[in-house]
Scaffold this motif. Sequence first.
Motif, PDB file in Angstrom:
ATOM      1  N   LYS A  11       0.836  -1.209   0.000  1.00 46.60           N
ATOM      2  CA  LYS A  11       0.000   0.000   0.000  1.00 46.60           C
ATOM      3  C   LYS A  11       0.868   1.256   0.000  1.00 46.60           C
ATOM      4  N   ILE A  12       1.896   1.231   0.849  1.00 45.75           N
ATOM      5  CA  ILE A  12       2.790   2.393   0.929  1.00 45.75           C
ATOM      6  C   ILE A  12       3.469   2.640  -0.419  1.00 45.75           C
ATOM      7  N   VAL A  13       3.953   1.561  -1.016  1.00 49.10           N
ATOM      8  CA  VAL A  13       4.639   1.706  -2.304  1.00 49.10           C
ATOM      9  C   VAL A  13       3.670   2.258  -3.350  1.00 49.10           C
ATOM     10  N   GLU A  14       2.476   1.721  -3.332  1.00 51.51           N
ATOM     11  CA  GLU A  14       1.478   2.171  -4.298  1.00 51.51           C
ATOM     12  C   GLU A  14       1.219   3.680  -4.156  1.00 51.51           C
ATOM     13  N   GLU A  15       1.094   4.121  -2.906  1.00 49.95           N
ATOM     14  CA  GLU A  15       0.855   5.550  -2.669  1.00 49.95           C
ATOM     15  C   GLU A  15       2.053   6.396  -3.086  1.00 49.95           C
ATOM     16  N   ASP A  16       3.248   5.905  -2.791  1.00 47.44           N
ATOM     17  CA  ASP A  16       4.450   6.670  -3.148  1.00 47.44           C
ATOM     18  C   ASP A  16       4.608   6.800  -4.662  1.00 47.44           C
ATOM     19  N   ILE A  22       8.179   8.625  -5.695  1.00 44.22           N
ATOM     20  CA  ILE A  22       9.192   7.807  -6.393  1.00 44.22           C
ATOM     21  C   ILE A  22       8.677   7.495  -7.794  1.00 44.22           C
ATOM     22  N   ASP A  23       9.637   7.259  -8.715  1.00 45.58           N
ATOM     23  CA  ASP A  23       9.270   6.889 -10.087  1.00 45.58           C
ATOM     24  C   ASP A  23       9.210   5.383 -10.221  1.00 45.58           C
ATOM     25  N   LYS A  24      10.033   4.739  -9.397  1.00 45.45           N
ATOM     26  CA  LYS A  24      10.178   3.298  -9.546  1.00 45.45           C
ATOM     27  C   LYS A  24      10.552   2.750  -8.181  1.00 45.45           C
ATOM     28  N   VAL A  25       9.970   1.619  -7.815  1.00 41.66           N
ATOM     29  CA  VAL A  25      10.298   1.049  -6.517  1.00 41.66           C
ATOM     30  C   VAL A  25      11.555   0.186  -6.641  1.00 41.66           C
ATOM     31  N   ILE A  26      12.473   0.386  -5.704  1.00 43.36           N
ATOM     32  CA  ILE A  26      13.660  -0.475  -5.656  1.00 43.36           C
ATOM     33  C   ILE A  26      13.763  -1.045  -4.236  1.00 43.36           C
ATOM     34  N   THR A  27      13.772  -2.358  -4.166  1.00 41.04           N
ATOM     35  CA  THR A  27      13.881  -3.041  -2.873  1.00 41.04           C
ATOM     36  C   THR A  27      15.150  -3.879  -2.884  1.00 41.04           C
ATOM     37  N   ARG A  28      15.421  -4.518  -1.765  1.00 45.29           N
ATOM     38  CA  ARG A  28      16.563  -5.433  -1.720  1.00 45.29           C
ATOM     39  C   ARG A  28      16.251  -6.534  -0.723  1.00 45.29           C
ATOM     40  N   PHE A  29      16.779  -7.708  -0.984  1.00 45.93           N
ATOM     41  CA  PHE A  29      16.730  -8.764   0.020  1.00 45.93           C
ATOM     42  C   PHE A  29      18.167  -8.919   0.515  1.00 45.93           C
ATOM     43  N   ASP A  53       8.140  -7.053  -8.563  1.00 49.46           N
ATOM     44  CA  ASP A  53       7.370  -7.647  -9.659  1.00 49.46           C
ATOM     45  C   ASP A  53       6.046  -6.913  -9.852  1.00 49.46           C
ATOM     46  N   LYS A  54       5.379  -6.674  -8.736  1.00 50.00           N
ATOM     47  CA  LYS A  54       4.053  -6.079  -8.787  1.00 50.00           C
ATOM     48  C   LYS A  54       4.068  -4.680  -9.398  1.00 50.00           C
ATOM     49  N   PHE A  55       5.087  -3.899  -9.006  1.00 50.12           N
ATOM     50  CA  PHE A  55       5.103  -2.493  -9.425  1.00 50.12           C
ATOM     51  C   PHE A  55       6.171  -2.197 -10.478  1.00 50.12           C
ATOM     52  N   ASN A  56       6.595  -3.218 -11.213  1.00 48.96           N
ATOM     53  CA  ASN A  56       7.608  -3.031 -12.261  1.00 48.96           C
ATOM     54  C   ASN A  56       8.857  -2.332 -11.754  1.00 48.96           C
ATOM     55  N   GLY A  57       9.290  -2.737 -10.590  1.00 49.16           N
ATOM     56  CA  GLY A  57      10.497  -2.140 -10.030  1.00 49.16           C
ATOM     57  C   GLY A  57      11.651  -3.123 -10.114  1.00 49.16           C
ATOM     58  N   GLU A  58      12.564  -2.997  -9.181  1.00 51.17           N
ATOM     59  CA  GLU A  58      13.713  -3.896  -9.154  1.00 51.17           C
ATOM     60  C   GLU A  58      13.975  -4.325  -7.723  1.00 51.17           C
ATOM     61  N   CYS A  59      14.507  -5.528  -7.603  1.00 50.89           N
ATOM     62  CA  CYS A  59      14.909  -5.996  -6.276  1.00 50.89           C
ATOM     63  C   CYS A  59      16.334  -6.510  -6.364  1.00 50.89           C
ATOM     64  N   ASN A  60      17.172  -6.014  -5.499  1.00 49.96           N
ATOM     65  CA  ASN A  60      18.567  -6.465  -5.472  1.00 49.96           C
ATOM     66  C   ASN A  60      18.731  -7.613  -4.493  1.00 49.96           C
ATOM     67  N   LEU A  61      19.665  -8.476  -4.792  1.00 50.98           N
ATOM     68  CA  LEU A  61      20.082  -9.469  -3.797  1.00 50.98           C
ATOM     69  C   LEU A  61      21.421  -8.971  -3.274  1.00 50.98           C
ATOM     70  N   ARG A  62      21.411  -8.595  -1.987  1.00 56.33           N
ATOM     71  CA  ARG A  62      22.646  -8.051  -1.404  1.00 56.33           C
ATOM     72  C   ARG A  62      23.066  -8.874  -0.188  1.00 56.33           C
ATOM     73  N   PHE A  63      24.248  -9.418  -0.253  1.00 53.78           N
ATOM     74  CA  PHE A  63      24.768 -10.140   0.906  1.00 53.78           C
ATOM     75  C   PHE A  63      25.304  -9.145   1.912  1.00 53.78           C
ATOM     76  N   GLY A 221      20.258   3.008  -4.462  1.00 55.79           N
ATOM     77  CA  GLY A 221      19.010   3.675  -4.840  1.00 55.79           C
ATOM     78  C   GLY A 221      17.773   2.960  -4.334  1.00 55.79           C
ATOM     79  N   VAL A 222      17.951   2.165  -3.277  1.00 58.27           N
ATOM     80  CA  VAL A 222      16.793   1.474  -2.705  1.00 58.27           C
ATOM     81  C   VAL A 222      15.801   2.518  -2.187  1.00 58.27           C
ATOM     82  N   THR A 223      14.536   2.343  -2.546  1.00 58.60           N
ATOM     83  CA  THR A 223      13.534   3.310  -2.097  1.00 58.60           C
ATOM     84  C   THR A 223      12.868   2.860  -0.802  1.00 58.60           C
TER      85      THR A 223
END
Length: 565
Positions: A11-16, A22-29, A53-63, A221-223
């Motif tokens: 919900k938060i991402v959708e509102e942002d 934000i223009d694009k959501v960027i997350t990380r695991f 996936d849901k918001f056409n963003g990107e997710c990084n895998l960060r150790f 650039g994680v949002t």
Amino acid sequence: DINNVNNFVAKIVEEDLASGKIDKVITRFPPEPNGYLHVGHAKSICLNFGLADKFNGECNLRFDDTNPEKESQEYIDAIKEDVTWLGFKWSGDVRFSSDYFDTLHDYAIALIKSGNAYVCSLKPEEADEYKGDFNRPGKNSPYRDRTVEENLDLFGRMKAGEFKDGEHALRAKIDMASGNMNLRDPIMYRIRHVEHHQTGNKWCIYPIYDFTHGQSDALEGVTHSVCTLEFEDHRPLYDWYINHLPVPAKPKQYEFGRLSLNYTVTSKRKLKKLVDENVVAGWDDPRMPTISGMRRRGFTPASIRNFCEMIGVSRSDGVVDVAMLEHALRSDLNTHAPRAMAVINPLKVVITNMADDHYEEITVESMPDIGSDTDSEGGEEKEAPASLLRQVPFTKEIFIDQEDFKEEYSKKFKKKFCPGKRIRLRNGYVIEATDFIKNDAGDIVQVNAIQVTTVLGEDPVDEVKPKGVVHWVSASHGIEAELRIYGRLLNHESPDRGGEDFMTHVNPDSLSVISAIVEPSLAQAAPETVFQFEREGYYVADRHDHTTDKPVFNLTIGLREDKSL
Ligand code: ATP
Ligand code: MG
Ligand code: MG
């Protein structure tokens, strides 16, 4: 759907996105490579990758690799494999917090220069004393007022390896009286003379998680930096560093409730103990709640993803009933697992009115017709794709399960296969028992029967229909397989809450190995294929040990709710 209200982060991402924040959501695991991932991590993976996936963003895998002594390449490889297996793709190459060690070092220098960090030389015990506790404000370190020049010199010499572990630490100058312990001049860097799996011997000072995480988020650039609730009171520190450093972006941290399951421990430290003390055969033992263990147990990626969607994402910690996970698994297997026949307690049936060398291959459809999108209105029978058809040999001697024959008729006995009575062989013909043979111990060792129908799917011409259907395997063509029957690894509902050590709740009978006679097609099964052994349960061809010569199947889960993991 990740967009529904049971996921507050979505919900938060959708509102942002809607507000243009934000223009694009960027997350990380961000796993620490100090163990294998478990079902709790699956929740975080589904959340972070799911948002991308849901918001056409990107997710990084960060150790998150700031504790080199506990980390290893084995864990890194296993984590990459698990994320991929779950069905997710990280953006670009995998990343490491250690990729940013140079930048983090520059940031540390910047904080020293702005008067916001100092080298503290208290011994660890002394530092604890100065820190105070929840009821008592801390005291300023006597080293807090060192000059910028002195701090730069000492920090440089820390980096150069002039000091032993623990002799000095770099600390942020915040507030020793803060009600939030994390703000009482937290350590940024400590001395550790250990080799690092990524950076080798380049460094002997390593940044602390709190000094690493937010800046790494900013650099990537994680949002939305999503983590579990125990980091809630680290958020002011996360923000403090972001606000005091020349970072390229201002990420925000959001916390959600971590997943706990009853009858399960979800902590890498505890799971490692089970491995180290040989309670299980390894991190991917099918009894382990690790992703690789669940994989070997026969969980499908979809079943785990569906489970994570079912439980939702909220801001409270709660214990989820493992029955929900089992439900997600069973629903997925019910629709997708091909059917096959395996007899666990074989009883020989000889069909006496059949030629000794009778050999017939019955073509059987392996997939159930559940909610299939086949259009039935046309009245046209759709043919199953060839890959879902198999040949089941039918011969004069077959095995049925001991449970499915009784020497005497009784009202309680549902199948009612006994002398003078008929039974339908699953996918086959109707037979009628004539008599049986017992051994000296009084056990029935052979049933004699006659074949009543000779056309598949037809009822007997005399219209005396059988009362039941049983699974069976050709005695001459069936193949012996090893079945590994797994039960709960821990026999306490909350093994790690309440006083005792969780190790006292290890179930000593969580594995039994038995054998079964399986239809020959099962020997050809590709490892990791899950079948429904009709009337018995779901079984998976073991990922490592199953071969055509020696088939090995693991019990994934029973057919019904009452037969739990
Ligand atoms: P453990 O206590 O098992 O070592 P951890 O949190 O230290 O877990 P990390 O490797 O740091 O393990 O976790 C990577 C990510 O997975 C983090 O963002 C963490 O919050 C999340 N995570 C870990 N355990 C759970 C859980 N039980 N439920 C939801 N998310 C989790
Ligand atoms: Mg962690
Ligand atoms: Mg941990």
